[in-house]
Design an enzyme around this catalytic site. Sequence first.
Site, short mmCIF file in Angstrom:
data_model
loop_
_atom_site.label_atom_id
_atom_site.label_comp_id
_atom_site.label_asym_id
_atom_site.label_seq_id
_atom_site.Cartn_x
_atom_site.Cartn_y
_atom_site.Cartn_z
N ALA A 17 1.89 4.03 -12.13
CA ALA A 17 2.98 2.70 -11.71
C ALA A 17 2.17 2.15 -10.51
O ALA A 17 1.48 2.82 -9.57
CB ALA A 17 4.14 3.11 -11.50
N PRO A 18 2.27 0.72 -10.60
CA PRO A 18 1.90 0.08 -9.33
C PRO A 18 2.26 0.50 -8.02
O PRO A 18 1.52 0.27 -6.78
CB PRO A 18 2.40 -1.39 -9.36
CG PRO A 18 2.68 -1.41 -11.00
CD PRO A 18 3.01 -0.12 -11.21
N ARG A 19 3.52 1.18 -7.95
CA ARG A 19 3.91 1.59 -6.43
C ARG A 19 3.35 2.79 -5.94
O ARG A 19 3.39 3.31 -4.88
CB ARG A 19 5.39 1.91 -6.56
CG ARG A 19 5.74 3.04 -7.52
CD ARG A 19 7.39 3.37 -7.80
NE ARG A 19 7.67 4.11 -8.64
CZ ARG A 19 7.85 3.76 -10.06
NH1 ARG A 19 7.72 2.57 -10.42
NH2 ARG A 19 8.31 4.67 -10.92
N TYR A 20 2.56 3.41 -6.89
CA TYR A 20 1.89 4.62 -6.64
C TYR A 20 0.25 4.60 -6.29
O TYR A 20 -0.46 5.39 -6.04
CB TYR A 20 1.83 5.69 -7.64
CG TYR A 20 3.10 6.31 -7.93
CD1 TYR A 20 4.09 6.51 -6.93
CD2 TYR A 20 3.83 6.03 -9.21
CE1 TYR A 20 5.49 7.14 -7.32
CE2 TYR A 20 5.14 6.44 -9.68
CZ TYR A 20 6.00 6.80 -8.52
OH TYR A 20 7.23 7.40 -8.72
N ILE A 21 -0.30 3.34 -6.66
CA ILE A 21 -1.80 3.17 -6.52
C ILE A 21 -1.91 2.13 -5.55
O ILE A 21 -1.11 1.08 -5.33
CB ILE A 21 -2.29 3.14 -7.79
CG1 ILE A 21 -1.92 1.95 -8.38
CG2 ILE A 21 -2.48 4.13 -8.99
CD1 ILE A 21 -2.45 1.18 -9.74
#
Length: 896
Positions: free
Chosen positions: A142-146
């Site tokens: 998910a974008p919040r993790y990368i």
Amino acid sequence: MSADNINEQEQEEQEEAVQSTGSKDHERFAKLTGIDESKKFRLTGMYKDWFLDYASYVILERAVPHLNDGLKPVQRRILHAMKRIDDGRFNKVANIIGHTMQYHPHGDASIGDALVQLGQKDLLVETQGNWGNIFTGDSAAAPRYIEARLSRFALDIAFNGKTTEWMASYDGRNQEPVTLPVKFPLLLAQGVEGIAVGLASKILPHNFNELIEAAIAHLNGKSFEIFPDFPTGGLADASRYNDGLRGGAVKVRARIAKRDSKTLAIVDIPFGKTSTTLIESILKANERGKIKVRKVDDNTAADVEILVHLHNDVSADKTIDALYAFTDCEISISPNACVIVDDKPVFVGVSEILRHNVEHTKRLLQQELQIRMDELEEDWHYSSLEKIFFEQRIYKELEKDSATWEAQLKAIEASLNRFRKLLKRDISPDDVIRLCEKPVRKISKFDIKAADEHIKAVDAEMAEVKNHLANLVSYTIAYFKQIQKKYGKGRDRKTQLGSFEAIEATQVAVANAKLYVNKNEGFVGMDLRRDDLAEFVSECSDIDDVIVFLKNGKYVVSKVSDKSFFGKDILHVGVFKKNDMRTVYNVAYRDGRAGSIMYKRFSVTGVIRDKEYDMTKGEEGSEVLWFSANRNGEAEKLRIYLKPRPRLRNLVLDLDFSQIDVKGRQSQGNIFTRFAIHKIQLKEKGVSTLGGQKTWFDPANKRLNTEERGIWLGEFFEGDKLLAITKSGMFYTTNFDLVNHYDEDLGYIKKFDPHQIFSAVYFDADQKMYYIKRFTLETSINPQSFIDEDNKDSFLVALSIDEFPQVEVAFGGKHAKRAPEYIDVESFIAVKSFRAKGKRLTTFEVKKIQFVEPLARSVAPEPEDSSSSSEESSDFDEDISTDNVSGSKAVQGDLF
């Protein structure tokens, strides 16, 4: 009134009735739902304008890249947003998506997907975290993790606010670039795929370093040619690339290696496929009976490794070809280079795209140089003016009493104009104001010497910039070389180019059915096993062709089926192999009802399917009296008994088919006798008259062939073997089947001779020493090593098949001044087993070891060995040699 007018009037009345009915229904619906009648719109004609607007928008603003920077709008907006927030550290992808939404009106999902694709291309964006896997098809986290940030390469080639053309964003609140000032053929390096309305664009990725070399070639006025290079590696046949234009095609294959006789390893996959989809295609082919696979293991992670385990009775080489023929291990990619030029989609070849990108880069570099020159000229002018202002004490005009500030400025300007000859342009009022606004404390600290040094430095840089502008082509070449030096390391070609032989599916398909024939009733097929009169012919696959010969001389080739009627009195049925030159048919037939007895030998290499052919001359009443199908060109002898008749003394004759040549299927044959035949008996079984299989090896695709392509290996008979030796010191033997596959690092291949003596020099990684050994080899289906295989750092240095070899040892390091040493190998070491360790060459530090001109000695002539052809080619290097400096591996040259 005419009929046409009556029809038009009736049509109008029907339309009015429909509209009236529709209006009443709508009025009732409007009362129930409270719709405002004043806000109704007719849809007639809207599609004419709106569809065109929609199509143009999708083409220009979403799907197709721009020729100048090679980016789609969403990619350009992502990079612009990343530049705006760039501080050298990684940013959360969710944060980048949020900033990009200021410029891109299509939501966060499309932005996130586009950013992940940019990150996976490993060129413009540096990534951190789980960004998915192009080999397995796994999606990114998910974008919040990368996290991501611009790469140094992107910062160097894609951004310059001074040369960027700007436009308002979709809501008018921000400015975004029309195109980024990219100084590199980015479109060809990354590749792109987009589907618009009515057209699509598919530009394949190319190799980073090859693009730079092609760009330099263009700047030097030389021709160039570029081919795709895929991030997934693999093999590619780009012979029909067509410069990336419509109508071209690139065949892409997975790289398949043989781990052993029953295990295949897929280590590269075709571009656009994943390990999951590839395995699915293999399992489907196995279910359909096209290939026979025991199981498939997927060990793919950072690198591709798909293990295909075979049954004991399955050929690994044939299975490799079957994987290419029936699964996604081979695919065809159709390029379609479409780009945006002047707000229009244009189809253009990749060579023209590269030329345009190079010329665009040259223009941008020229623009940057011109901007820098203007800045330097302004700097030089102001610095010189400042020096005059302080050195000539013109600043004292500010201390005089003047009526107004304007009067003081005019007085200073007049004083400065006395030194106009020292300047390169006129003095402007802005120059005077800028000088006068200088703080008083600056006046007291002004350093004339420092000002002179600064002006000299500006002069030197101006001269350099002028030289670059005067030699713009050389400057652009130097720019590309600098880019290659900084970023080209580790960007070697991943996809191996070559030519693929067309694989005949019928040649490699697994025999998944059984072929039967009912000769009396004339039926042939796979579904006749329950027929009591049916005979088993052979095993076949459901895509094979069958050839059927009839007693009346007719024959036909047809697709195998469950049950087909070909005609009664069937003589022979077989599986037909196209271009089979070794299967020979021996025939004796009567020409017409009472004609001569003819005999002939012929082969059937190519026919039109389901077309009827004739073995005889075609006379009515012709009949085949003898027929034999010989898979290896055998020629039998017949005993023929003639019918008695007056004055005919010799009633028994012999017919030897070996006395006539094999001809084409249209030959009519030779006359054997004009008398009637009583019966025919087989006198003697025949032997092959075709000789051995003349075989060549094609180094381009590492395959055997009989079409005289590549290197002559010899004439092979049943039982003969081929010896293959790799550059890594492995050897194995194979038969001479044309389906065989050989290793990419193959260094030596010839007919196996158990008495051939090899001399090998290798580096022993355990002892850190160079050894030499002499040995013979034995037959081995599985690869074996004749150097130290316990330590993977050991490697083969050189290999020779000379009878009296000589080795030159050149010394290096602290022994570099030592004279080279020449060793008589035959006297130095005796012939032993290939498993023997050998003898140490030297204890000194070595720079290079190689076999040189062999020693000349007289030997007794040996009797010729009929199994080894004297025509074997000398095109092979007798030495497999590698340069070695301080234990490093470096291939000296192409072994073929």
